[in-house]
Design a protein around this motif. Structure first.
Motif, mmCIF file in Angstrom:
data_model
loop_
_atom_site.group_PDB
_atom_site.id
_atom_site.type_symbol
_atom_site.label_atom_id
_atom_site.label_comp_id
_atom_site.label_asym_id
_atom_site.label_seq_id
_atom_site.Cartn_x
_atom_site.Cartn_y
_atom_site.Cartn_z
ATOM 1 N N LEU A 43 0.981 -1.188 -0.084
ATOM 2 C CA LEU A 43 0.444 -0.188 0.022
ATOM 3 C C LEU A 43 0.904 1.019 -0.116
ATOM 4 O O LEU A 43 2.047 1.148 0.848
ATOM 5 C CB LEU A 43 -0.741 0.610 1.836
ATOM 6 N N MET A 44 0.898 2.330 -0.998
ATOM 7 C CA MET A 44 1.608 3.623 -0.211
ATOM 8 C C MET A 44 0.338 4.752 -0.560
ATOM 9 O O MET A 44 -0.225 4.817 -1.085
ATOM 10 C CB MET A 44 2.375 3.589 -2.376
ATOM 11 N N ALA A 45 1.448 5.830 0.136
ATOM 12 C CA ALA A 45 0.536 6.633 0.548
ATOM 13 C C ALA A 45 1.397 8.351 0.050
ATOM 14 O O ALA A 45 2.634 8.270 0.780
ATOM 15 C CB ALA A 45 0.292 6.429 1.818
ATOM 16 N N GLY A 46 1.549 9.117 -0.019
ATOM 17 C CA GLY A 46 1.838 9.815 -0.128
ATOM 18 C C GLY A 46 2.136 11.475 1.090
ATOM 19 O O GLY A 46 2.703 12.341 1.279
ATOM 20 N N ASN A 47 1.124 11.117 2.511
ATOM 21 C CA ASN A 47 1.707 11.914 3.235
ATOM 22 C C ASN A 47 0.757 11.311 4.088
ATOM 23 O O ASN A 47 -0.147 9.489 4.392
ATOM 24 C CB ASN A 47 0.718 12.953 2.584
ATOM 25 N N ALA A 48 0.598 11.432 5.204
ATOM 26 C CA ALA A 48 0.769 10.732 6.974
ATOM 27 C C ALA A 48 -1.490 10.393 6.507
ATOM 28 O O ALA A 48 -1.828 10.255 7.069
ATOM 29 C CB ALA A 48 0.926 11.565 8.512
ATOM 30 N N GLU A 49 -2.134 11.433 6.430
ATOM 31 C CA GLU A 49 -3.291 11.435 6.009
ATOM 32 C C GLU A 49 -3.786 10.004 5.258
ATOM 33 O O GLU A 49 -4.654 9.481 5.592
ATOM 34 C CB GLU A 49 -4.028 12.891 5.325
ATOM 35 N N GLN A 50 -3.234 9.894 4.270
ATOM 36 C CA GLN A 50 -3.626 8.917 3.706
ATOM 37 C C GLN A 50 -2.658 7.631 3.982
ATOM 38 O O GLN A 50 -3.905 7.076 3.765
ATOM 39 C CB GLN A 50 -2.481 9.106 2.035
ATOM 40 N N ALA A 51 -2.279 7.818 4.335
ATOM 41 C CA ALA A 51 -1.786 6.852 5.282
ATOM 42 C C ALA A 51 -2.258 6.488 6.004
ATOM 43 O O ALA A 51 -3.098 4.896 6.522
ATOM 44 C CB ALA A 51 -0.280 6.626 5.885
ATOM 45 N N LEU A 52 -3.041 6.996 7.154
ATOM 46 C CA LEU A 52 -3.984 6.349 8.066
ATOM 47 C C LEU A 52 -5.065 5.963 7.312
ATOM 48 O O LEU A 52 -5.778 5.143 8.309
ATOM 49 C CB LEU A 52 -4.790 7.943 9.022
ATOM 50 N N LYS A 53 -5.637 7.154 6.345
ATOM 51 C CA LYS A 53 -7.098 6.361 5.911
ATOM 52 C C LYS A 53 -6.926 4.971 5.094
ATOM 53 O O LYS A 53 -7.654 3.924 5.525
ATOM 54 C CB LYS A 53 -7.476 7.450 5.152
ATOM 55 N N LEU A 54 -6.014 4.582 4.866
ATOM 56 C CA LEU A 54 -4.987 3.442 3.905
ATOM 57 C C LEU A 54 -5.028 1.752 5.629
ATOM 58 O O LEU A 54 -5.361 1.062 5.242
ATOM 59 C CB LEU A 54 -4.146 3.269 3.365
ATOM 60 N N LEU A 55 -4.230 2.708 6.522
ATOM 61 C CA LEU A 55 -4.755 2.079 7.803
ATOM 62 C C LEU A 55 -5.789 0.984 7.652
ATOM 63 O O LEU A 55 -6.088 0.554 8.715
ATOM 64 C CB LEU A 55 -3.565 2.297 8.516
ATOM 65 N N ALA A 56 -6.853 2.171 7.812
ATOM 66 C CA ALA A 56 -7.934 2.008 8.461
ATOM 67 C C ALA A 56 -9.027 1.361 7.726
ATOM 68 O O ALA A 56 -10.207 0.143 8.193
ATOM 69 C CB ALA A 56 -9.086 3.426 9.043
ATOM 70 N N ALA A 57 -8.715 1.249 6.241
ATOM 71 C CA ALA A 57 -9.489 0.716 5.117
ATOM 72 C C ALA A 57 -8.907 -1.072 5.148
ATOM 73 O O ALA A 57 -9.606 -2.048 4.505
ATOM 74 C CB ALA A 57 -9.388 0.740 3.831
ATOM 75 N N HIS A 58 -7.598 -1.319 5.522
ATOM 76 C CA HIS A 58 -6.829 -2.858 5.093
ATOM 77 C C HIS A 58 -6.749 -3.063 6.593
ATOM 78 O O HIS A 58 -6.018 -2.619 7.781
ATOM 79 C CB HIS A 58 -5.366 -2.575 4.370
ATOM 80 N N GLU A 59 -6.749 -4.334 6.929
ATOM 81 C CA GLU A 59 -6.091 -5.072 7.676
ATOM 82 C C GLU A 59 -5.117 -6.088 7.924
ATOM 83 O O GLU A 59 -4.454 -6.314 6.502
ATOM 84 C CB GLU A 59 -7.687 -6.030 8.396
ATOM 85 N N ASN A 60 -4.508 -6.757 8.992
ATOM 86 C CA ASN A 60 -3.623 -7.106 8.856
ATOM 87 C C ASN A 60 -2.082 -6.722 8.213
ATOM 88 O O ASN A 60 -1.446 -7.052 7.460
ATOM 89 C CB ASN A 60 -3.384 -8.570 8.074
ATOM 90 N N VAL A 61 -1.994 -4.809 8.019
ATOM 91 C CA VAL A 61 -1.041 -4.343 7.382
ATOM 92 C C VAL A 61 0.290 -4.967 8.979
ATOM 93 O O VAL A 61 0.214 -4.839 9.884
ATOM 94 C CB VAL A 61 -0.949 -3.425 7.470
ATOM 95 N N ALA A 62 1.409 -5.710 8.416
ATOM 96 C CA ALA A 62 2.037 -6.089 9.132
ATOM 97 C C ALA A 62 3.227 -4.650 9.962
ATOM 98 O O ALA A 62 3.057 -4.857 10.565
ATOM 99 C CB ALA A 62 3.409 -6.960 8.274
ATOM 100 N N ALA A 63 3.346 -4.074 8.478
ATOM 101 C CA ALA A 63 4.757 -2.813 9.009
ATOM 102 C C ALA A 63 4.470 -1.560 7.556
ATOM 103 O O ALA A 63 3.558 -1.872 7.339
ATOM 104 C CB ALA A 63 6.445 -3.473 8.605
ATOM 105 N N VAL A 64 4.938 -0.276 8.452
ATOM 106 C CA VAL A 64 5.166 0.284 7.689
ATOM 107 C C VAL A 64 6.381 1.550 7.822
ATOM 108 O O VAL A 64 6.967 1.494 8.787
ATOM 109 C CB VAL A 64 3.638 1.614 8.707
ATOM 110 N N VAL A 65 6.136 1.477 6.372
ATOM 111 C CA VAL A 65 7.884 1.976 6.222
ATOM 112 C C VAL A 65 7.892 3.640 6.200
ATOM 113 O O VAL A 65 6.542 4.085 4.671
ATOM 114 C CB VAL A 65 8.633 1.830 4.964
ATOM 115 N N SER A 66 8.527 4.263 6.456
ATOM 116 C CA SER A 66 7.829 6.126 6.409
ATOM 117 C C SER A 66 9.169 7.009 6.227
ATOM 118 O O SER A 66 9.474 6.922 6.920
ATOM 119 C CB SER A 66 6.622 6.798 7.820
#
Length: 387
Positions: A43-66
Motif C-alpha cells: 500500500l502506498m501513500a504520499g502523506n500521513a493523512e492518506q496513510a491513516l486512511k489506508l490503515l483504517a481500510a486494510h486489516e493485517n498490515v504488518a509494517a509501515v515504512v515512512s
C-alpha cells in the motif's frame, strides 16, 4: 500520489505480508515497490493523512515504512499515531535526514523498530522488512493465544455465575442485551469490552442471597443492607478479573461502576462511555422490574438523575418511548406510583379527605401510607403526575 495496492505478479496472494509505504516522493515509492513488490502486498501513500486512511481500510498490515519530512503531519508524528492506534503494526523510519536528534525523537515518540537512512541498500531494506514481518507475526500469534485464554477465562466466570445464581445470570443477560442495543444506538466503539464489563459487573451476584436476587428481579423493595449488597456486586468481581490480560478497559469500567474515583487523567473515552451505558442498563433493569411499562421505568430513571441524558435519550429510542413534553401530565393507579414522581393534583380518599397535596414529590413512606388508605377507605384514582 498513488494510494492503491501495488500489484506485481501474484501480489494479491493473501499469504503475502502487507506493507504500507509512506513518502511524498514518487521516485522513492517506485523504487521501494520494485524492491519489495515481488514478495509483499504493498500500500502506498504520499502523506500521513492518506496513510491513516489506508490503515483504517486494510486489516493485517504488518509494517509501515515512512519518510520523516512530508507535508502536514511528519513521519515521526505519524509513527506515534500508528503506535497508539495500531500497536501491532511494526514501524520503520526511512529518511535522508540522518541527524541523531531526528532518530532519537522517532524512537522515543514513535516506537520505531528500525531506522534506515536514504539511500538504503536493497539488502538493508530486505533485512529490515524481514525482521519487521517476523516481529509482527510473533505479536499476532501471541495476541491470538492470549485472546483465546482471555475468552476462556471470562466464559468460565460467567459459567460460575450461571450455576451459582440463575437469577443473577438471567439479569446479567438482560443487561448485556440492553447494553448492546444502547451501544449501537450511540454508535460507540468497544462493543465487546462494554458487553463483557456489563456481564462482569453482575458476577458478584454469586455472593448475594437467592432471596435478595428474587426480590431484585421481581421489583420488591430491598432493605438498606440488601441494597448495599446489590450495590457492592461490581466491586466484588475486581479481584477476580484485575490480572486477566488485555481487558484493562473492562476492569476500569467495572471500577467506575463500583464507585472508584477515576485516575488523575480521568477515564479513557471508551471507559467513560462504557460506565454511562452499563450503569443506565443496570438501573433500567431494576426500574423495569418495578414498573408496568418501559415509559414508567425510564421516567423513574429520569427523575433519579443518575443517568447521563444522552444515554437516556438512546434508551428512549431503543424502547420506543417518546420524550416527555414539558407541562404534560400522566395518570397512574396508586399501585403504579413511584418514588420521585411529582403529583399534579391532590390525592383524595373516596370520602373526600385530602391525603396529599398537589405538587408533592412521592416518597417511600408516602407510598406505604397510600396503600394503607386504599385498603381501608379507598382512594380516588387515577392520580395525575407531572411530566
Amino acid at each position: 500520489m498513488r494510494t492503491e495496492l501495488y500489484r506485481s505478479g501474484d501480489a494479491d496472494n493473501v499469504k503475502k505480508p502487507t506493507l504500507l509505504l509512506v513518502d511524498d516522493d514518487d521516485v522513492v515509492l517506485e523504487t521501494l515497490s520494485i524492491q519489495l513488490g515481488r514478495d509483499h502486498r504493498l500500500l502506498m501513500a504520499g502523506n500521513a493523512e492518506q496513510a491513516l486512511k489506508l490503515l483504517a481500510a486494510h486489516e493485517n498490515v504488518a509494517a509501515v515504512v515512512s519518510d520523516v519530512r512530508m507535508p502536514g503531519m511528519d513521519g515521526i508524528a505519524l509513527l506515534g499515531k500508528i503506535q497508539q492506534d495500531y500497536p501491532d503494526v511494526v514501524r520503520i523510519l526511512h529518511s535522508g535526514h540522518g541527524d541523531m536528534k531526528t532518530v532519537i525523537a522517532a524512537i522515543n515518540s514513535g516506537g520505531v523498530y528500525r531506522y534506515l537512512s536514504k539511500p538504503a541498500s536493497r539488502t538493508d531494506i530486505m533485512d529490515a522488512i524481514k525482521g519487521a514481518v517476523t516481529r509482527h507475526d510473533h505479536a499476532m500469534a501471541e495476541r491470538k493465544m492470549v485472546d483465546t485464554t482471555l475468552k476462556t477465562s471470562v466464559q468460565a466466570l460467567f459459567g460460575i455465575l450461571e450455576l451459582s445464581s440463575p437469577l443473577g445470570f438471567a439479569r446479567a443477560g438482560r443487561i448485556r442485551k440492553l447494553v448492546g442495543e444502547l451501544t449501537s444506538a450511540l454508535e460507540l466503539d468497544g462493543l465487546w469490552e462494554i458487553e463483557v464489563a456489563a456481564m462482569a459487573s453482575q458476577i458478584g451476584a454469586v455472593s448475594v442471597p437467592a432471596e435478595v436476587m428474587r426480590k431484585l428481579t421481581e421489583g420488591d423493595n430491598l432493605t438498606p443492607d440488601e441494597q448495599k449488597a446489590v450495590n457492592g456486586m461490581p466491586g466484588m468481581v475486581l479481584p477476580l478479573i484485575k490480572d486477566i490480560p488485555m481487558i484493562e478497559d473492562v476492569v476500569s469500567t467495572v471500577r467506575g461502576l463500583a464507585g472508584e474515583k477515576p485516575p488523575a487523567g480521568g477515564w479513557s473515552p471508551l471507559v467513560e462511555g462504557a460506565i454511562s451505558v452499563v450503569r443506565t442498563a443496570i438501573e433500567y433493569d431494576t426500574a423495569a422490574a418495578r414498573s408496568s411499562t418501559p415509559a414508567m421505568a425510564i421516567g423513574a430513571l429520569t427523575r433519579a438523575g443518575t443517568c447521563a441524558p444522552h444515554v437516556l435519550a438512546a434508551l428512549r429510542q431503543v424502547k420506543g418511548v417518546e420524550s416527555p413534553v414539558a407541562g404534560s401530565t400522566h395518570a397512574y393507579a396508586v399501585a403504579d406510583l413511584q418514588v420521585g414522581m411529582r403529583l399534579a393534583q391532590d390525592v383524595t380518599a373516596t370520602n373526600g379527605l385530602v391525603l396529599i397535596g398537589s405538587g408533592t414529590v412521592v416518597t417511600e413512606a408516602m407510598l406505604d401510607r397510600l396503600v394503607n388508605f386504599s385498603r381501608v377507605v379507598g382512594l380516588v384514582e387515577p392520580v395525575l403526575t407531572a411530566a
